[in-house]
Design a protein around this motif. Structure first.
Motif, mmCIF file in Angstrom:
data_model
loop_
_atom_site.group_PDB
_atom_site.id
_atom_site.type_symbol
_atom_site.label_atom_id
_atom_site.label_comp_id
_atom_site.label_asym_id
_atom_site.label_seq_id
_atom_site.Cartn_x
_atom_site.Cartn_y
_atom_site.Cartn_z
ATOM 1 N N GLN A 430 0.819 -1.208 0.000
ATOM 2 C CA GLN A 430 0.000 0.000 0.000
ATOM 3 C C GLN A 430 0.855 1.260 0.000
ATOM 4 O O GLN A 430 0.531 2.248 -0.653
ATOM 5 C CB GLN A 430 -0.939 -0.002 1.219
ATOM 6 C CG GLN A 430 -1.854 1.223 1.307
ATOM 7 C CD GLN A 430 -2.797 1.142 2.491
ATOM 8 O OE1 GLN A 430 -3.073 0.063 3.010
ATOM 9 N NE2 GLN A 430 -3.304 2.288 2.919
ATOM 10 N N LEU A 431 1.980 1.217 0.706
ATOM 11 C CA LEU A 431 2.870 2.383 0.795
ATOM 12 C C LEU A 431 3.835 2.458 -0.386
ATOM 13 O O LEU A 431 4.526 3.481 -0.541
ATOM 14 C CB LEU A 431 3.657 2.334 2.108
ATOM 15 C CG LEU A 431 2.843 2.490 3.399
ATOM 16 C CD1 LEU A 431 3.745 2.303 4.614
ATOM 17 C CD2 LEU A 431 2.175 3.869 3.453
ATOM 18 N N GLY A 432 3.911 1.378 -1.169
ATOM 19 C CA GLY A 432 4.814 1.383 -2.313
ATOM 20 C C GLY A 432 6.263 1.230 -1.934
ATOM 21 O O GLY A 432 7.163 1.755 -2.606
ATOM 22 N N ILE A 433 6.514 0.498 -0.852
ATOM 23 C CA ILE A 433 7.885 0.247 -0.404
ATOM 24 C C ILE A 433 8.058 -1.246 -0.189
ATOM 25 O O ILE A 433 7.080 -1.998 -0.105
ATOM 26 C CB ILE A 433 8.218 1.015 0.898
ATOM 27 C CG1 ILE A 433 7.269 0.591 2.034
ATOM 28 C CG2 ILE A 433 8.159 2.524 0.673
ATOM 29 C CD1 ILE A 433 7.566 1.253 3.366
ATOM 30 N N SER A 434 9.304 -1.692 -0.090
ATOM 31 C CA SER A 434 9.563 -3.113 0.148
ATOM 32 C C SER A 434 9.297 -3.451 1.609
ATOM 33 O O SER A 434 9.271 -2.571 2.481
ATOM 34 C CB SER A 434 11.012 -3.449 -0.196
ATOM 35 O OG SER A 434 11.897 -2.773 0.692
#
Length: 447
Positions: A430-434
């Motif tokens: 959702q946050l666009g991070i790993s």
């Protein structure tokens, strides 16, 4: 009895004093604290080790232990006003070989609801106090009841102390729930009119067609008698016109005439009466804006706002929140008859991050409900309303450097997602991070 006392160990005596449903304090002949039980310390919000040895007046507000030591006369079931409520206190001088060596004090009951279970003597005392409160409701509020040490609140208190002794009208503006009425009470209490009536009329709560009679009285054609309106009832005292922005234009003109001439015409009659009142008014909208919109008379506006107090919303003085939380929590704990309730760390964090659109009134309502919903003497987040737990994203502090603000926003967003979602892979997506980056940030912010 002597045999019993000889066999009573110090540890047993201490256990009795600590667990009895009373609060105890013992002072020496100089009014310094020798002993105070832990329950009393929790209520007073002091550490016992810090209280021991201090003058009792520095620890317990409105104490009269020194009077008992000086006079040698006990105070039994004496009303004691402390932390915003009346309690019953016993104060007894300690006499050894004919010499007063100190005094012993105890608080028997924690709130006025318990008094109804007492003897007729105590019930009479309660009724007298309650009657006095009803007849002089302004005495419930003092300048000290305005909680907060923020710069804005300190400035308002300083202004009140300066203007209160005069008769100049005061306009109190602020959002709903900011406590404007308490500020009005405080002004009256510090004024030269403090022993005279404090009369309130809420213009928004009275139907417009009845507001004239409410303010200026009514002539009864059937009996030929006049009933006094709020304006006349406040003669020699203070009239607090709450939500004056709701006052119809026709009544604004009549109020202006009354202020200018010092007289009023009773509604539906031609009888003129001299009236001496000080006007305090409040509004939850800007009267200056209403004047520009031709919805409020300009001449009346300038007449009632010799001094204007702008009460800040709670979200603009969040540095006062901890003091307000502690004050109201203790107040409602006492009212509920509970011995001890604390806020869970998580609960306090949620309350501190909420934006409080309903201001201090909303804070009171939330805490009062939470006290009754608390389990095991701890207020968990589950006891809070949904809108508070959701927390407005705009509630973070925008003061400081941009870098610090962005860090706080990032921490808050991750914290909110962790509370509503247990799957960290979903959160990372959702946050666009790993996921590894998410774990690093969780560790960084100690979440």
């Amino acid at each position: 009895m002597e045999t019993f006392l000889k066999n009573l160990s110090i540890s047993v005596l201490a256990e009795i004093l600590e667990n009895a449903f009373q609060w105890f304090v013992v002072v020496d002949e100089f009014s310094n604290i020798l002993y105070i039980n832990e329950e009393y310390c929790r209520f007073l919000e002091v550490e016992r080790k810090e209280a021991i040895g201090k003058p009792v007046a520095e620890v317990i507000e409105n104490t009269k232990m020194h009077e008992v030591i000086k006079s040698g006369i006990a105070h039994i079931a004496s009303p004691h006003y402390i932390k915003g409520t009346y309690m019953l206190a016993n104060r007894v001088p300690l006499v050894v070989e004919g010499k007063i060596v100190g005094a012993f004090g105890s608080v028997i009951f924690r709130d006025m609801s318990d008094w109804k279970k007492l003897s007729s003597h105590v019930r009479t005392t309660m009724e007298r106090i309650q009657l006095n409160m009803e007849d002089n409701s302004y005495k419930d509020y003092y300048l000290g009841d305005i909680k907060g040490t923020s710069a804005a609140v300190r400035k308002i208190k300083e202004t009140i102390e300066i203007i209160a002794p005069s008769d100049i009208p005061v306009l109190i503006e602020g959002e709903s729930g900011t406590g404007k009425e308490i500020f009005a009470h405080s002004i009256h209490q510090l004024s030269e009119r403090s022993n005279e009536p404090f009369v309130k009329v809420n213009c928004a709560a009275v139907p417009p067609e009845l507001l004239e009679e409410e303010l200026f009285g009514k002539y009864d054609l059937a009996t030929g008698k006049f009933s006094r309106g709020r304006y006349k009832q406040a003669d020699k005292g203070t009239l607090f016109i709450d939500e004056i922005s709701a006052l119809p234009l026709t009544l604004q003109a009549k109020l202006l005439r009354a202020l200018q001439d010092g007289t009023v015409f009773t509604a539906h009659a031609e009888k003129e009466e001299q009236v001496d009142v000080r006007i305090l008014a409040s509004s939850n909208v800007s009267l200056a804006n209403l004047v520009e919109e031709k919805k409020f008379r300009e001449d009346l506006f300038y007449r009632i706002q010799a001094v204007t107090l702008q009460i800040p919303p709670l979200r603009e003085r969040l540095e006062d929140l901890d003091e307000l939380l502690n004050y109201f929590l203790q107040k409602f704990v006492v009212q509920a008859g509970r011995r001890k309730i604390v806020l869970a760390t998580k609960t306090r964090e949620i309350l501190q991050s909420y934006h409080w659109p309903g201001n201090v009134r909303e804070l009171q309502n939330v805490l009062q409900a939470a006290v009754y919903l608390a389990e095991n003497d701890i207020i968990e987040p589950s006891a809070l309303p949904i809108q508070v737990k959701k927390r407005n994203a705009l509630s973070f502090n925008t003061n400081g450097k941009l870098e610090d603000i962005l860090i706080e926003v990032e921490r808050r967003v991750i914290q909110d997602l962790l509370e509503s979602q247990s799957n960290k892979a979903t959160i990372a997506k959702q946050l666009g991070i790993s996921r590894s980056t998410l774990y690093e940030k969780i560790k960084k912010y100690n979440l």
